[in-house]
Design a protein around this motif. Structure first.
Motif, PDB file in Angstrom:
ATOM      1  N   THR A   1       0.490  -1.302  -0.095  1.00  0.00           N
ATOM      2  CA  THR A   1      -0.109   0.406  -0.516  1.00  0.00           C
ATOM      3  C   THR A   1       1.011   1.183   0.091  1.00  0.00           C
ATOM      4  OG1 THR A   1      -0.148   0.017   2.549  1.00  0.00           O
ATOM      5  CG2 THR A   1      -1.688  -0.661   1.808  1.00  0.00           C
ATOM      6  N   PHE A   2       1.759   1.117   0.841  1.00  0.00           N
ATOM      7  CA  PHE A   2       2.846   2.554   0.317  1.00  0.00           C
ATOM      8  C   PHE A   2       3.355   2.523  -0.835  1.00  0.00           C
ATOM      9  CE2 PHE A   2       4.157   0.967   4.773  1.00  0.00           C
ATOM     10  CZ  PHE A   2       3.438   1.927   5.429  1.00  0.00           C
ATOM     11  N   GLY A   3       3.339   3.820  -1.356  1.00  0.00           N
ATOM     12  CA  GLY A   3       2.990   4.188  -2.956  1.00  0.00           C
ATOM     13  C   GLY A   3       1.993   4.108  -3.518  1.00  0.00           C
ATOM     14  N   HIS A   4       1.918   2.909  -4.761  1.00  0.00           N
ATOM     15  CA  HIS A   4       1.194   2.162  -5.584  1.00  0.00           C
ATOM     16  C   HIS A   4       0.526   1.458  -4.714  1.00  0.00           C
ATOM     17  CE1 HIS A   4       1.625   5.924  -8.202  1.00  0.00           C
ATOM     18  NE2 HIS A   4       2.771   5.340  -7.681  1.00  0.00           N
ATOM     19  N   ALA A  26      -8.652  -2.541  -2.911  1.00  0.00           N
ATOM     20  CA  ALA A  26      -6.722  -1.658  -2.303  1.00  0.00           C
ATOM     21  C   ALA A  26      -8.171  -0.952  -0.684  1.00  0.00           C
ATOM     22  CB  ALA A  26      -7.163  -0.430  -2.970  1.00  0.00           C
ATOM     23  N   PHE A  27      -9.396  -0.124  -1.819  1.00  0.00           N
ATOM     24  CA  PHE A  27     -10.536   0.597  -0.712  1.00  0.00           C
ATOM     25  C   PHE A  27     -10.924  -0.659   0.097  1.00  0.00           C
ATOM     26  CE2 PHE A  27     -15.017   1.496   0.781  1.00  0.00           C
ATOM     27  CZ  PHE A  27     -14.693   3.592   0.861  1.00  0.00           C
ATOM     28  N   PHE A  28     -10.767  -1.641   0.219  1.00  0.00           N
ATOM     29  CA  PHE A  28     -11.801  -3.104   1.479  1.00  0.00           C
ATOM     30  C   PHE A  28     -10.235  -3.004   2.496  1.00  0.00           C
ATOM     31  CE2 PHE A  28     -14.781  -4.977  -1.411  1.00  0.00           C
ATOM     32  CZ  PHE A  28     -15.323  -4.576  -1.020  1.00  0.00           C
ATOM     33  N   VAL A  29      -9.029  -2.593   1.575  1.00  0.00           N
ATOM     34  CA  VAL A  29      -7.614  -3.241   2.388  1.00  0.00           C
ATOM     35  C   VAL A  29      -7.552  -1.587   3.258  1.00  0.00           C
ATOM     36  CG1 VAL A  29      -4.626  -2.874   2.435  1.00  0.00           C
ATOM     37  CG2 VAL A  29      -6.676  -4.246   1.172  1.00  0.00           C
ATOM     38  N   ASP A  30      -8.003  -0.404   2.792  1.00  0.00           N
ATOM     39  CA  ASP A  30      -7.768   0.292   4.125  1.00  0.00           C
ATOM     40  C   ASP A  30      -8.638   0.223   4.337  1.00  0.00           C
ATOM     41  OD1 ASP A  30      -6.792   3.267   3.720  1.00  0.00           O
ATOM     42  OD2 ASP A  30      -8.962   3.588   3.715  1.00  0.00           O
ATOM     43  N   TYR A 114       1.019   6.863   0.264  1.00  0.00           N
ATOM     44  CA  TYR A 114       0.037   5.483   0.796  1.00  0.00           C
ATOM     45  C   TYR A 114      -0.876   5.172  -0.494  1.00  0.00           C
ATOM     46  CZ  TYR A 114      -3.370   2.806   3.287  1.00  0.00           C
ATOM     47  OH  TYR A 114      -4.983   1.974   3.615  1.00  0.00           O
ATOM     48  N   LEU A 115      -1.532   4.483  -1.158  1.00  0.00           N
ATOM     49  CA  LEU A 115      -2.052   4.522  -2.165  1.00  0.00           C
ATOM     50  C   LEU A 115      -2.991   5.403  -2.816  1.00  0.00           C
ATOM     51  CD1 LEU A 115      -4.810   2.493   0.218  1.00  0.00           C
ATOM     52  CD2 LEU A 115      -3.847   1.714  -1.790  1.00  0.00           C
ATOM     53  N   ALA A 116      -1.203   5.510  -3.580  1.00  0.00           N
ATOM     54  CA  ALA A 116      -1.292   6.975  -4.231  1.00  0.00           C
ATOM     55  C   ALA A 116      -1.910   7.609  -5.284  1.00  0.00           C
ATOM     56  CB  ALA A 116       0.449   7.032  -4.621  1.00  0.00           C
ATOM     57  N   ASP A 117      -2.541   6.192  -5.986  1.00  0.00           N
ATOM     58  CA  ASP A 117      -3.686   6.941  -6.991  1.00  0.00           C
ATOM     59  C   ASP A 117      -5.333   6.774  -6.635  1.00  0.00           C
ATOM     60  OD1 ASP A 117      -1.583   5.758  -8.752  1.00  0.00           O
ATOM     61  OD2 ASP A 117      -1.906   3.836  -8.775  1.00  0.00           O
ATOM     62  N   TYR A 118      -5.477   7.249  -5.300  1.00  0.00           N
ATOM     63  CA  TYR A 118      -6.486   7.317  -4.830  1.00  0.00           C
ATOM     64  C   TYR A 118      -6.830   7.852  -3.952  1.00  0.00           C
ATOM     65  CZ  TYR A 118      -6.191   2.476  -6.670  1.00  0.00           C
ATOM     66  OH  TYR A 118      -5.595   1.060  -7.664  1.00  0.00           O
ATOM     67  N   TRP A 120      -9.265   9.178  -2.441  1.00  0.00           N
ATOM     68  CA  TRP A 120     -10.352   9.311  -1.063  1.00  0.00           C
ATOM     69  C   TRP A 120      -8.986   8.196  -0.221  1.00  0.00           C
ATOM     70  CZ3 TRP A 120      -9.012   4.075  -0.174  1.00  0.00           C
ATOM     71  CH2 TRP A 120      -8.078   3.041  -1.195  1.00  0.00           C
ATOM     72  N   ALA A 121      -7.625   8.583   0.029  1.00  0.00           N
ATOM     73  CA  ALA A 121      -6.839   7.336   0.760  1.00  0.00           C
ATOM     74  C   ALA A 121      -6.299   8.411   1.245  1.00  0.00           C
ATOM     75  CB  ALA A 121      -5.872   6.730  -0.097  1.00  0.00           C
ATOM     76  N   GLU A 122      -6.578   9.867   0.812  1.00  0.00           N
ATOM     77  CA  GLU A 122      -5.563  11.455   1.193  1.00  0.00           C
ATOM     78  C   GLU A 122      -5.796  10.833   2.615  1.00  0.00           C
ATOM     79  OE1 GLU A 122      -6.437  14.602  -0.860  1.00  0.00           O
ATOM     80  OE2 GLU A 122      -5.190  13.483  -2.902  1.00  0.00           O
ATOM     81  N   PRO A 123      -6.872  11.108   3.514  1.00  0.00           N
ATOM     82  CA  PRO A 123      -6.877  11.108   5.589  1.00  0.00           C
ATOM     83  C   PRO A 123      -6.044  10.193   5.818  1.00  0.00           C
ATOM     84  CG  PRO A 123      -9.619  10.767   4.316  1.00  0.00           C
ATOM     85  CD  PRO A 123      -8.449  10.986   3.187  1.00  0.00           C
ATOM     86  N   THR A 124      -6.319   8.475   5.432  1.00  0.00           N
ATOM     87  CA  THR A 124      -5.305   7.657   6.542  1.00  0.00           C
ATOM     88  C   THR A 124      -3.726   8.549   5.680  1.00  0.00           C
ATOM     89  OG1 THR A 124      -6.275   6.437   5.606  1.00  0.00           O
ATOM     90  CG2 THR A 124      -4.317   5.237   6.004  1.00  0.00           C
TER      91      THR A 124
END
Length: 137
Positions: A1-4, A26-30, A114-118, A120-124
């Motif tokens: 998850t770190f990076g892409h 990826a969303f489920f992993v998050d 972290y999940l750089a392409d998404y 919605w992952a910015e808060p994480t």
């Protein structure tokens, strides 16, 4: 998850028929095993564009993700019940999960991506950066 985001099964990169399948996983992993509804997923992955065509496409993506995981022999990773969807995080070796457990090597691996392409992952990302600063001090 770190990076892409990528997922490997027996050291082989898992390939997805659609980019949204990969993003959904990826969303489920998050969410680390927390159950989410179709509406929550659609709000995040399609940025609040909730209409019948997006809802129908979500079901196609979920079906394709289930099929992909089944073909890879890891169908039990995904837990789908009546409008409650999640993964079994115990089935994954994940840098994000190891970071949260305080694993020093995972903490050192995190380079503020972290999940750089998404989006919605910015808060994480912000949470991880804050936690890393606490660990480092």
């Amino acid at each position: 998850t770190f990076g892409h985001f990528d997922i490997f099964v027996n050291n082989t990169l898992l390939k997805f028929p659609r980019q949204k399948c990969k993003e959904l996983l990826a969303f489920f992993v998050d969410r680390r095993g927390g159950a989410v509804t179709a509406e929550q997923i659609i709000d995040s992955l399609w940025e609040e564009r909730y209409d019948e065509s997006v809802k129908a496409y979500f079901h196609v993506v979920l079906r394709d993700l289930k099929k992909t995981l089944k073909q890879a022999g890891i169908e039990s990773l995904l837990i789908c019940n009546r409008n409650q969807n999640a993964i079994n995080p115990a089935m994954l070796d994940c840098d994000y999960y190891r970071f949260l457990e305080g694993d020093i090597s995972a903490i050192q691996e995190f380079n503020d991506e972290y999940l750089a392409d998404y989006s919605w992952a910015e808060p994480t990302v912000a949470t991880l950066m804050h936690k890393k600063n606490k660990f480092v001090q």
